[in-house]
Enzyme design. Sequence first.
Site, PDB file in Angstrom:
ATOM      1  CE  LYS A 206      78.842 -24.601  37.644  1.00 45.23           C
ATOM      2  NZ  LYS A 206      80.039 -25.463  37.820  1.00 45.23           N
ATOM      3  NE  ARG A 270      86.476 -28.114  34.119  1.00 46.34           N
ATOM      4  CZ  ARG A 270      86.464 -28.960  33.096  1.00 46.34           C
ATOM      5  NH1 ARG A 270      87.594 -29.368  32.582  1.00 46.34           N
ATOM      6  NH2 ARG A 270      85.338 -29.377  32.585  1.00 46.34           N
TER       7      ARG A 270
END
Length: 350
Positions: A206, A270
Amino acid sequence: MSLRSWTHSVYPKFVGSAIAKIIGNNVQKQPDVFARTVKMYMYEEMVDGRKLTEIVNTDHENVKYLPGIKLPENVVAIPDVKEACTGADMLVFVLPHQFVKKVCEQMKGNIKPGAVAISMIKGFDISGGGIQLISNIIAKELGTECAVLMGANLAKEVAEEEFCETTIGSKTDSTGQLFKDLVEAPYFRVAVVKDADTVEMCGALKNVVAIGAGIVDGIKQGDNTKAAVIRLGLMEMIKFGEEFFPGSKRNTFFESCGIADLVATCHGGRNRMLGAAVVESDKSIKVLEKEILKGQSFQGPLVAREVYAMLEEKGLCDKFPMFVAVHKICQREMDPKLFISCLRSHPAHL
């Protein structure tokens, strides 16, 4: 039931400190199951002239990586990993995946017989030839059973007790339930599944897709384009499972470790931030890490590189155009503006 001591074996930054808060509180609520003290391995750093371990143990706050969040007083930061793991019945791993073997080497000889572990580490290892799951490396190096925990768990939101879900993958029911008891909270709901390899694979892949979502943000495309990145990225994750993890169950991709984590990371993680920064700057990944993450590592580019090596070795690059494009953009071998052309040529269905 005998009391179980545990060690949080981490470089306790965002995720490590957030899960330490949950576990520190939970062990105090279950004194018939768990010992009270939580030993947390912490890589020593200096902050404003003080050791970070000293700050955590006196002020009960990780002021550098999770400021404003108080940790329970029974969470004790220890800079020596051997000391931290000695006598522990349960080991929780949260550290960048490239450091796992080194840390496990230091822990050898100090692991209590019968201890069990859980990994929250998102990545693969291909240094020994072929793909290796991090949980398998931990199990092999330390001689322990190792479950995994992955989910839509952005650390700041977890620390602030906003509701979320997570997935534990465990090949045995007893270990899965034990770790569920350790980490579940009213705001942190846990589901346990046996398809542990797929759970762990989702946690790694992911981050690659999230970089793609960030690239879309960087080139000023909208939510429709990002939705396409998420859908096509999920397709590549499922295909990757079919190619490299035979027996992976499609249902697992619809647990928190799969689609939920993918959506959360593509909007708030992030690695999404990195994808945008790669478009807006011509700086290298290492420079961006120093500027954006205060020296921490973006895991997405490392995983993308590992995935690309695996695909190239098997001649499968054409089947995974998004994974390949993200890797090449991170390596500055491809103009980020060409990312949309990758989406246009992507197969529409599995």
